[in-house]
Design an enzyme around this catalytic site. Structure first.
Site, PDB file in Angstrom:
ATOM      1  N   ARG A  98       0.826  -1.207   0.000  1.00 56.20           N
ATOM      2  CA  ARG A  98       0.000   0.000   0.000  1.00 56.20           C
ATOM      3  C   ARG A  98       0.859   1.254   0.000  1.00 56.20           C
ATOM      4  NH1 ARG A  98      -4.925   1.598   4.158  1.00 56.20           N
ATOM      5  NH2 ARG A  98      -5.086   3.785   3.538  1.00 56.20           N
ATOM      6  N   ASN A 152     -10.705  -4.250  -0.780  1.00 52.63           N
ATOM      7  CA  ASN A 152     -10.629  -3.133  -1.719  1.00 52.63           C
ATOM      8  C   ASN A 152      -9.669  -3.413  -2.861  1.00 52.63           C
ATOM      9  OD1 ASN A 152     -12.399  -1.074  -1.152  1.00 52.63           O
ATOM     10  ND2 ASN A 152     -11.191  -0.391   0.638  1.00 52.63           N
ATOM     11  N   CYS A 173     -19.271  -1.887   1.044  1.00 48.97           N
ATOM     12  CA  CYS A 173     -18.464  -0.745   1.448  1.00 48.97           C
ATOM     13  C   CYS A 173     -19.176  -0.086   2.614  1.00 48.97           C
ATOM     14  CB  CYS A 173     -18.346   0.225   0.279  1.00 48.97           C
ATOM     15  SG  CYS A 173     -17.350   1.666   0.659  1.00 48.97           S
ATOM     16  N   HIS A 203     -16.913   3.735  -4.362  1.00 48.49           N
ATOM     17  CA  HIS A 203     -16.001   4.885  -4.198  1.00 48.49           C
ATOM     18  C   HIS A 203     -16.163   5.925  -5.301  1.00 48.49           C
ATOM     19  CE1 HIS A 203     -12.968   2.954  -1.172  1.00 48.49           C
ATOM     20  NE2 HIS A 203     -14.240   2.766  -0.832  1.00 48.49           N
ATOM     21  N   TYR A 253     -14.813  10.503  -1.915  1.00 44.91           N
ATOM     22  CA  TYR A 253     -13.779  10.038  -2.843  1.00 44.91           C
ATOM     23  C   TYR A 253     -13.787  10.832  -4.141  1.00 44.91           C
ATOM     24  CZ  TYR A 253     -12.793   6.008   0.079  1.00 44.91           C
ATOM     25  OH  TYR A 253     -12.413   5.203   1.113  1.00 44.91           O
TER      26      TYR A 253
END
Lengths: 435, 435, 435, 435
Positions: A98, A152, A173, A203, A253
């Site tokens: 990440r 995700n 989500c 998102h 987002y």
């Protein structure tokens, strides 16, 4: 599924710091859905965390007094065999990966984020092959199970399962459930009395109606009442003239798209100050696992709510119960498009209000789809579909096309640079590309 | 329309420097389509240019010996009454306005271009109301006439006519005809033996097939054979890996999207050196009109070909002839989508191969629509539709939404700045916004 | 396909009485398309007819002086290997089976016809598995060949190939070409100057526009000018009020739907007088083959034009030439729907005007689709799709559903009776149903 | 609509024999939805019945003790002004007209039925203009009201309102609610635990799934368990092989299509014995009104349940409550298609499961739409749309096309006969056709 029958749940990525929340939800919901077996699975690298969190789970269950067995295992197939529900909440490459997803794009002045932009794309490239591998097991060992995806980018992962497996799946989500809670709180009414309409995909959704106690509250929300936010995204404010002519509330987002330069500046400043978001989460997780390891702890610690994924587990438990009981209630889920949006492919995943029946979710076609948002929505979905196909095939050309056509990537030349650098950085988690 | 009947053509914006090319085409084509009346119309500010170019036209016709009357007038209604064809080739606000369209965006580091980006949007906002005003005259005075739009942004102007009038219309661009000529030349075959497939909309198309003498030549073209270009767009090269995974050849206007930063740098450098493109064109036009004014000139001067709009008139004359004769040949035109692309609105204009019958063009559904391009295509069309509605209504909110959702505009804040500055700069040509 | 390359054609069912017409067409067209090898294939039961007609073909070619080899064979694979075109014109079960297709329905007071109703359905059930078997050979031995289907029911056969093989295919009927010839003759203009618009599917189309020399002639045709007909269908007249409110000209096959009781009476009377149509054709064929056997005959005999399938071969040769040369002319063909009619499946076959390029036909979306006809068109297509799936699977339930949902079958009970009786009668040609 | 606000309901055709059931429902539901004003409206010819039934209603309310005012009036506008709900339950031409609708077709050997076939078409032609006249009043006097259509043919009436007015409307039939009750009873579970899926349109639907307590029960229902029926339609049995290959349960109205000859024979026999269904109903109504007139009666008499429209009022009260309270429960309603069935027009009415929110019903897209039924469904919808347009325009050509394209009308010649005879018979109720 008979009501009397006991339930088996397999949690892939069971060593996640979120697990105590899920366990709490299953304990509270035991009266409605008697789960007899909870299998927490993880991979060898996660053994330590699995044991820590698994032992906490066992203590929590013991304290509650319900007859639910908690199993910890590295053997995914045993966990999946005969399961009613399989949930996935894993992170291929862990927080180290990440960190690269966030850092490399920023270094080229492109948004670096876990699920949006090049970072989200590489998370998808790493994750989808693993998820489809799990699907092969489910097809063989638990063909009637529902697979619940928290992993995700949840929309892309769900779409990959829709396209490339026969597993029954739903993506989840916490963003919609958070909006409902915000709305209920703002109008001091129970959550069951609010009905926002979500248009879009995971998102990347817009709220285009907000019924509260039978009254449409969108216009006053657009005038500024009660901007909502979330802990894992910066809270820059929206321009009111923009919101009102958009006639809908964008998810936070969407700031990555509508306020790109401001968000990039914020990311750079934050990077300077605290490191990447991955670094921050890393520190939070470390603290959480220290708490979990305390053998006197017998319940979900308060601090978990700071983690960013609030109410994920509430969403998951609600969904399992409604599938199990045939509650026919309305939940916001990631499901196949199937013609709801005539400009998106039939097999694209979308995030939408659904009635959850015992035979699965049935989407409610949105009543208000603003003309304004169709192009952006289609553009992002185009990127997603290309990236999914790239993940499955390991085709570099498809990956390049996905990267180029992502609205946050400014040019072919930047796309190539990012692609080269990120492929190399994540090489060991991308066997399809380096066969 | 009987073949024997003589033809009346009205040219709105008849004082344009392009007119001699059109006149040449009508003279050459007289055998197939006997035009008896050519009406060149312009507005008061253009009287001088109309007379200059009109007198050249008269000398050209006289020299040819054909019995075509050339009329010069400021009275649009007289010109339109009973016309068979009305063509539009005008520039609301003239080159001064174009200069602003190019300059203001560049000053905010956004692409500044006549038809693409914020510049194209403001050209549309100025032009569409005037075009619809002309449509009202055609509906009343020449309801069976075909209106041929050359006026840029030709796709948006055509879409406005489709949506907001009953006039039969077709939009025309020289870009497809130029590609055919390139292809014919590259393979040394007559133009009638090449059939490229164009997917997309005006100034945003991809060539997805290239049949030459019955053989598919796209793969080798993607390998680099014969990149084509045009005089009015910089000729930066495409990345070969990108092209091959795109599986199609993008029009050169797509460089504004795929090579944004490079194009912006080029624009800035060029601005420094030569001023805006409007400045350059201004100088070219000045020279052309000096030539036109020479009473010994009786034909289209060679220099006109340098002007940038090569073969526009060839395209126009071909189209008029095929409508008149029912030739059923294939031409690439801007027409209503009508379900060809299921992800775009029915009444959107698209640029597509058509069979031109006496009852109008019938589109040929493309056989290859790459997944890659759908999102970008939809995103630009969304902007276009919003801008068209803004032009007609004068609604600032719609204009803001159009600007925000243009893929070349990086954020809401930049969009608002550009909108404010450009509305103010073009105020006198935007009565709908300043009523 | 280079122009210089010589052409190989395989004709499945080469012993058909139609073959001389095809041979004549290939001879006439040799200048445009130099066919070097013509392979006439038939099955053992057809050996005699193949030799008779094949020898006539050889004499015709010899007389013409062109260097085209004619081969007669029972070995389908040799004929197909490397072919450029494969045409099919066969009759599984021969005229004996057709006789049953016509007779059994009439005996239950249901239309008995070769291509329409239960008779057409059983022709499809017998034919489709054989066609798909041929497709397997083409996929292996001539993967680039075009397969031209004349075999009735041509629409259903084509749809089966579209759905169940990878062979490039086009279905052909002589009905559209006959209408064009009628129109050209009625208005004394060349065929190239008429452009009727056909809406619908094979043997179920409506003419919704008729451009002649660039002028729309439909309104006057609906007022009664020039009713057209064909030799193989009774010529009852249409009601003028009906036609005018239909705003289109139905093909004569539509009389089976719109004038069902009158057509049934006619069939019964005709059956009484001359036997079934199969009996009539049987007599005609006998005479033709007697002519063909005459060794002094070196050209197509005039009498062949009485056979009913006039201009089939003209249609075939035109199509082959346009595919070979990339003529981009307009022909009316059976091709996949691909979204042209949004109410029919993507992979349904439709009969429609196409531009024939070297890469295949591209359909021209009809401009006028009357609301009136959509339901009937969809109802017949539903029956067709069900029957095709039944033919491939041998599923009796699907066959029952197809029969019940055919608009000419009045009830479930009649459908079951017909199904039982016809399955039994055609048992030996329906191995899928009797495995 | 605030919960505290009192409710006004206007019932057009308030003199109907069904009214006591509605009144009973409103009394029972008063706790959830406090109706303060109930306006029963009728026309002059119905004054007597209105008074009889209206006085019964007043006695029922009085006995219940709730503070609901009951008003009887001939003044439609006063009744509608400010109403929250307007329900329609009227019969233009009364039972005399229905008698003709049933009798004339049977005399030509065509199904004669109130809502199906030529009878239903003429009921629509008489009713739609009156309904649209009521809509004009609602648009003016109660623009926020919901209009609930019970008036048959309810699907066509609802579609007419969708297309030709701005009134918010929902169409209602008791057939789905009856099926739910049957299912609940068959499996001894509460109605809230059953979820059948209905595919199709009013009086032409198929049940394609039947979830009971979270389990799919369709397969066993298709094997014969519990055939359901209704009082107003003959109960001939379905063929089991047919049902199983249809993979769905057709509504009993579909017997008119699937068992046409049997149903016609039944109609003829019944006509001989008891007169038309209108005659039977006439006798039942006479008895009911004698009961209603008894001043000691203070509740809905048992005998009303024999009338045929069982549970209509339950359906209506449920719908009003859910709209009022925003209950978000699932009801089966007639609403605009809006893309649910991609082969039907957007503005067609369909009968479908909906979630009823305070902003109106949101349809749940069916999960199982058998290929088999699409053609018939489209064919009937085509007839309906044509008939609606004919009703509004009075265009005889459209009426002829509607009649010809109804699947139960065997030929153009029969269609013309029926059209002529029925237009003449209903002349005084068809002013649009005899202007």
């Amino acid at each position: 599924m008979k009501e009397q029958r006991s339930i088996k749940i397999a949690v892939i990525g069971g060593g996640s710091s979120y697990t105590p929340e899920l366990v709490e939800g299953l304990i509270k919901g035991y009266g409605d859905m008697p789960v007899s077996e909870l299998w927490l699975v993880d991979i060898e690298e996660g053994r330590q965390k699995l044991e820590t969190v698994g032992n906490l789970a066992k203590r929590m269950v013991k304290k509650s007094g319900i007859p639910m067995e908690v199993h910890l295992t590295m053997d995914r197939r045993t966990a999946i065999r005969g399961a009613d529900f399989v949930t996935t909440q894993m992170r291929v490459g862990q927080l180290e990966a990440r960190k690269l997803d966030e850092h490399i794009p920023i270094s080229h002045s492109v948004i670096g984020q876990e699920t949006t932009g090049p970072g989200g794309m590489f998370k998808a490239l790493r994750t989808i092959p693993v998820i489809l591998d799990i699907c092969r097991d489910i097809e063989e060992l638990a063909p009637n199970a529902w697979m619940l995806n928290f992993t995700n980018p949840a929309g892309m992962v769900t779409e990959a399962v829709i396209k490339y497996s026969r597993v029954k799946t739903v993506g989840l989500c916490n963003s919609p459930i958070n909006f409902k809670k915000f709305l209920a709180e703002a109008y001091r009414t129970p959550e069951s009395r609010v009905l926002p309409e979500f248009v879009g995909i995971n998102h990347l959704h817009w709220v285009t109606s907000a019924l509260v106690d039978g009254k449409e509250r969108l216009p006053e929300l657009l005038m500024g009442k009660g901007e909502y936010t979330a802990k894992n995204v910066p809270t820059l404010g929206w321009d009111p003239e923009f919101l009102q002519s958009l006639v809908s509330i964008p998810t936070y987002y969407l700031k990555y798209y509508y306020m790109t330069s401001e968000m990039l500046e914020e990311e750079k400043a934050s990077l300077e100050k605290d490191g990447t978001r991955a670094d921050v989460v890393s520190r939070v997780e470390k603290e959480l696992f220290e708490l979990y390891a305390d053998e006197s702890l017998e319940e979900k610690p308060k601090q978990l709510e700071q983690r960013g994924g609030a109410f994920y587990s509430e969403a998951a438990v609600q969904l399992m119960q409604s599938l199990y009981l045939g509650r026919n209630d309305i939940q916001t889920l990631n499901v196949p498009n199937d013609g709801i949006y005539d400009f998106l492919p039939e097999d694209a995943s979308i995030e939408i209000n659904c009635v959850v029946t015992s035979a699965g979710p049935i989407p409610l076609a949105p009543k208000h789809v603003p003309q304004q948002i169709k192009g952006l929505l289609h553009a992002v979905k185009t990127y997603e579909s290309l990236a999914i196909d790239a993940a499955v095939s390991g085709d570099r050309g498809l990956a390049l096309q996905a990267m180029v056509h992502h609205p946050l990537v400014p040019s072919v030349s930047t796309a190539k640079m990012l692609l080269d650098e990120m492929l190399e950085a994540h090489r060991k988690y991308l066997p399809n590309f380096f066969a």
